[in-house]
Design a protein around this motif. Structure first.
Motif, short mmCIF file in Angstrom:
data_model
loop_
_atom_site.label_atom_id
_atom_site.label_comp_id
_atom_site.label_asym_id
_atom_site.label_seq_id
_atom_site.Cartn_x
_atom_site.Cartn_y
_atom_site.Cartn_z
N ILE A 92 2.15 30.42 -11.88
CA ILE A 92 1.17 30.94 -10.70
C ILE A 92 -0.36 31.20 -11.04
CG2 ILE A 92 0.90 32.89 -9.23
CD1 ILE A 92 4.05 33.54 -9.71
N LEU A 93 -0.68 31.57 -12.39
CA LEU A 93 -1.93 31.81 -12.62
C LEU A 93 -2.82 30.29 -12.82
CD1 LEU A 93 -1.58 34.34 -15.35
CD2 LEU A 93 -2.66 34.91 -13.07
N ALA A 97 -5.93 29.10 -10.81
CA ALA A 97 -6.94 28.59 -11.27
C ALA A 97 -7.44 27.30 -10.37
CB ALA A 97 -6.77 28.77 -12.76
N ARG A 98 -6.30 26.32 -10.66
CA ARG A 98 -6.73 25.08 -9.75
C ARG A 98 -7.22 25.28 -8.32
NH1 ARG A 98 -1.57 22.29 -12.69
NH2 ARG A 98 -2.70 21.73 -14.65
N ARG A 105 -15.86 23.67 -5.82
CA ARG A 105 -16.60 22.66 -5.91
C ARG A 105 -16.47 22.01 -4.37
NH1 ARG A 105 -14.96 23.67 -10.33
NH2 ARG A 105 -16.03 23.02 -12.21
N GLY A 106 -16.30 22.84 -3.28
CA GLY A 106 -16.27 22.35 -1.98
C GLY A 106 -15.23 21.58 -1.57
N GLY A 107 -14.04 21.57 -2.41
CA GLY A 107 -12.89 20.96 -2.04
C GLY A 107 -12.69 19.60 -2.36
N ASN A 108 -13.48 19.20 -3.19
CA ASN A 108 -13.65 17.83 -3.72
C ASN A 108 -12.51 18.13 -4.70
OD1 ASN A 108 -15.63 16.87 -2.35
ND2 ASN A 108 -17.24 17.18 -3.93
N LYS A 127 -11.31 28.17 -17.94
CA LYS A 127 -10.66 28.26 -19.07
C LYS A 127 -9.28 28.31 -19.33
CE LYS A 127 -14.72 31.09 -20.83
NZ LYS A 127 -15.06 32.36 -21.23
N VAL A 128 -8.63 28.97 -18.00
CA VAL A 128 -7.21 28.88 -17.92
C VAL A 128 -6.72 27.61 -17.97
CG1 VAL A 128 -5.24 29.50 -16.47
CG2 VAL A 128 -7.18 31.19 -16.78
#
Length: 192
Positions: A92-93, A97-98, A105-108, A127-128
Motif C-alpha cells: 500500500i505504501l 508513493a508511486r 510530475r503532472g501525471g507523466n 525514497k520509498v
C-alpha cells in the motif's frame, strides 16, 4: 478490558485457524488484532513526511481489506498473520508513493532516472520507491534478510516481533538488519 490484552497468542492463533477453515468470520478476529495492527501502522507512518494524506487507521483498514479480500486466508500462527499484514502495508505504501510521484510530475509516467537522483534530495515517496527497488534486489539475493527489512521498515515491527514472526532469535534479526541496512545503502548509492 482490552480485547487484545484478554486474548493470548494461542487464542489469536486458534481464531486464525478457524477463519482459515471458514468456521468463523474475519470480523471476530479484528477486535483481537486491531490495536496491534494500528500500533505497527503508527510506527511506520511516524517516518513519513508531515502532511501525509494516508493515516495509520486508513493503512490498517486498507491492509485488512487486502488480506481478507484475496480469498485464501490461512495462517500458521499469529506471527504469520502479522507478517502478511506487514507485506500488505508495504504494498500500500509503495502504491501510494508511486501515485504521489506520478501526480507530482503532472501525471507523466516517465521513468525515473536513478542516476540523476541525489538520495538526500529525493522526496519521501521517491525514497520509498528507491528502497523498495533495493529490497526487491535483496529479495533475489537473500530472501530472509529482505523479509527482515519488510517487517521492520514497512511493517513497523520491533526486533522481538520480527524474531517471533520469522522463528529466529532477536540477535539474528539484529545481525540481518545491520547487514541489510548496509547492503541497501550501498545498493542505493551505487544507483546514483
Amino acid at each position: 478490558m482490552n480485547p487484545v490484552a484478554a486474548a493470548s497468542f494461542s487464542e489469536i492463533t486458534q481464531i486464525l485457524h478457524a477463519v482459515g477453515r471458514g468456521e468463523c468470520a474475519s470480523e471476530e478476529l479484528l477486535p483481537l488484532v486491531y490495536n496491534e495492527l494500528r500500533r505497527h501502522a503508527s510506527v511506520r507512518m511516524a517516518h513519513e513526511q508531515a502532511g501525509q494524506t494516508l493515516q495509520p487507521t486508513a493503512l490498517v483498514h486498507e491492509a485488512w481489506l487486502r488480506i481478507f479480500d484475496g480469498g485464501e486466508s490461512r495462517w500458521e500462527n499469529r506471527a504469520h498473520f502479522f507478517g502478511a499484514a506487514a507485506e500488505a502495508m508495504r504494498r500500500i505504501l509503495i502504491e501510494n508513493a508511486r501515485k504521489k510521484s506520478r501526480l507530482k510530475r503532472g501525471g507523466n509516467q516517465r521513468l525515473l532516472d536513478v542516476d540523476e537522483l541525489e538520495i538526500a534530495e529525493t522526496t519521501p515517496e521517491e525514497k520509498v520507491l528507491l528502497i523498495d527497488d533495493a529490497v526487491q534486489q535483496l529479495q533475489a539475493q537473500d530472501p530472509e534478510k529482505s523479509r527482515v527489512v519488510v517487517l521492520k521498515f514497512f511493517g513497523g515491527l520491533t526486533n522481538q516481533e520480527v524474531a517471533e514472526t520469522l522463528g529466529v532469535t532477536e540477535r539474528t534479526v539484529e545481525r540481518h538488519w545491520a547487514y541489510a541496512k548496509a547492503w541497501l545503502f550501498q545498493t542505493i548509492r551505487a544507483q546514483k
